[in-house]
Design an enzyme around this catalytic site. Structure first.
Site, PDB file in Angstrom:
ATOM      1  N   ASP A 271      35.686  44.115  36.316  1.00 41.02           N
ATOM      2  CA  ASP A 271      36.302  42.827  36.631  1.00 41.02           C
ATOM      3  C   ASP A 271      36.979  42.974  37.992  1.00 41.02           C
ATOM      4  OD1 ASP A 271      37.766  40.445  36.563  1.00 41.02           O
ATOM      5  OD2 ASP A 271      38.936  40.972  34.786  1.00 41.02           O
TER       6      ASP A 271
ATOM      7  N   ASP B 210      36.442  35.394  41.484  1.00 38.79           N
ATOM      8  CA  ASP B 210      36.733  36.382  40.431  1.00 38.79           C
ATOM      9  C   ASP B 210      35.474  36.576  39.591  1.00 38.79           C
ATOM     10  OD1 ASP B 210      37.728  37.926  38.354  1.00 38.79           O
ATOM     11  OD2 ASP B 210      39.638  36.844  38.253  1.00 38.79           O
TER      12      ASP B 210
ATOM     13  N   HIS C 179      39.490  40.698  27.891  1.00 41.37           N
ATOM     14  CA  HIS C 179      40.954  40.784  27.939  1.00 41.37           C
ATOM     15  C   HIS C 179      41.466  41.504  26.708  1.00 41.37           C
ATOM     16  CE1 HIS C 179      40.893  37.527  31.044  1.00 41.37           C
ATOM     17  NE2 HIS C 179      41.808  38.327  31.532  1.00 41.37           N
TER      18      HIS C 179
ATOM     19  N   GLU D  84      41.923  41.905  42.820  1.00 39.33           N
ATOM     20  CA  GLU D  84      41.733  42.595  41.536  1.00 39.33           C
ATOM     21  C   GLU D  84      40.705  43.712  41.636  1.00 39.33           C
ATOM     22  OE1 GLU D  84      40.097  40.150  38.354  1.00 39.33           O
ATOM     23  OE2 GLU D  84      40.895  41.502  36.822  1.00 39.33           O
TER      24      GLU D  84
ATOM     25  N   GLU E  74      45.496  42.948  38.560  1.00 35.39           N
ATOM     26  CA  GLU E  74      45.250  41.723  39.320  1.00 35.39           C
ATOM     27  C   GLU E  74      46.524  40.975  39.703  1.00 35.39           C
ATOM     28  OE1 GLU E  74      43.098  38.600  37.211  1.00 35.39           O
ATOM     29  OE2 GLU E  74      43.043  39.855  35.431  1.00 35.39           O
TER      30      GLU E  74
ATOM     31  N   HIS F  62      45.043  43.569  32.609  1.00 35.81           N
ATOM     32  CA  HIS F  62      44.706  43.739  31.185  1.00 35.81           C
ATOM     33  C   HIS F  62      43.801  44.936  30.977  1.00 35.81           C
ATOM     34  CE1 HIS F  62      40.850  42.018  32.487  1.00 35.81           C
ATOM     35  NE2 HIS F  62      41.604  41.279  33.291  1.00 35.81           N
TER      36      HIS F  62
HETATM   37 MN    MN Z   1      39.040  38.872  37.093  1.00 33.32          MN
HETATM   38 MN    MN Z   2      40.924  40.291  35.053  1.00 29.91          MN
END
Ligand code: MN
Ligand code: MN
Length: 293
Positions: free
Chosen positions: A95, A84, A162, A276, A187, A154
């Site tokens: 992200d 990630d 976030h 994600e 995600e 998010h």
């Molecule tokens: Mn992530």
């Molecule tokens: Mn994330």
């Protein structure tokens, strides 16, 4: 959204897609987790951007927030590996995560991947996040697994990895209606366990909470380093440069200047997969900024 800001998001997303494509094949039996994290973070910097948070390399039951310690000796075995990664350009964050499975559980990987795809297909202005949660849950249960109920996607905003709104991975009564220009990370996590995660003891990721007064000079120096270098973005213990950083970090935790992001693991010890992407909600649908073209 201003064109200039959109371009920064797009650049962050493109770099992230490149880095993940290069890093994925390095996750192999016997390879060092620390080497992969250093490769990912170094590669982001060499492409002119910065990590938005430490490279997360979470194995098996660990769903998120594992990053190697400063002298980590761990190597990949037959693990389910979640890679990630966050990239930012001037604070605008992309992200994205992939699961590299060395454990032979293709279907579990496919479950989170197809849930992500199902979610991306319905996102546009007017989409309720509750509806996104519903399609994610349906996709994963369709494979015979459960989503991780208490982890969410998010919103993303400048220097905030976030932000609101939370994007659930399960059907909800009510969510938030998305509008054009919203930047969100979707995600889904799929598990062959109970679908619940809790905090483990291990913690290598931290973030600034507030600039509280601290007496110890080493702690003041570290607070300055953190606030200037990472602002409100998460950082790794292994990134710290200041002298006596370990001791200073403890002082900053005690004063409430810094908080922890402990490893999050599946409560039953079951396997977890993740997929994600980051999207910008557009006039008709959404633009996936972290997909390699
Ligand atoms: Mn992530
Ligand atoms: Mn994330």
């Amino acid at each position: 959204m201003e064109t200039e800001i959109r371009e920064k998001y797009r650049t962050a997303g493109r770099i992230l897609a490149e880095v993940l494509a290069e890093a994925g094949p390095r996750v192999e039996l016997g390879a060092s987790l620390l080497d992969v994290a250093n490769f990912v973070e170094g590669s982001i910097r060499s492409k002119g951007a910065k990590p938005a948070f430490p490279c997360n390399i979470s194995l098996d039951r660990n769903a998120a927030h594992y990053t190697p310690s400063p002298n980590d000796t761990a190597r990949f075995g037959e693990n389910m590996v979640k890679l990630d990664v966050g990239v930012h350009v001037d604070g605008y964050i992309a992200d994205s995560a992939i699961t590299v499975d060395l454990s032979g559980h293709d279907k579990l990987v496919e479950a989170s991947r197809s849930a992500l795809q199902a979610a991306l297909e319905i996102i546009g202005p007017g989409t309720d996040t509750a509806q996104i949660g519903k399609v994610i849950e349906e996709a994963i249960t369709g494979y015979g697994y459960k989503p991780v109920y208490n982890l969410t996607g998010h919103g993303l905003s400048r220097y905030l990895a976030h932000d609101e709104p939370a994007v659930p991975n399960r059907a909800m009564e009510k969510g938030t209606v998305l509008k054009e220009g919203d930047v969100i990370a979707i995600e889904p996590f799929a598990t062959n366990g109970s679908g619940r995660i809790s905090e483990a003891q291990n913690c290598e990721i931290y973030g600034l909470s507030a600039m509280r007064p601290v007496r110890l000079p080493a702690a003041r120096t570290l607070l300055k380093e953190i606030s200037e270098e990472y602002k409100t973005l998460p950082f790794a213990r292994r990134w710290l440069q200041a002298e006596r950083a370990e001791y200073a970090l403890m002082q900053l935790l005690r004063s409430g200047s810094v908080h922890k992001y402990p490893v999050l693991w599946e409560v039953e010890g079951a396997l977890v997969s993740q997929a994600e992407h980051t999207v910008i909600v557009s006039d008709k649908g959404c633009e996936v900024i972290t997909r390699s073209i």
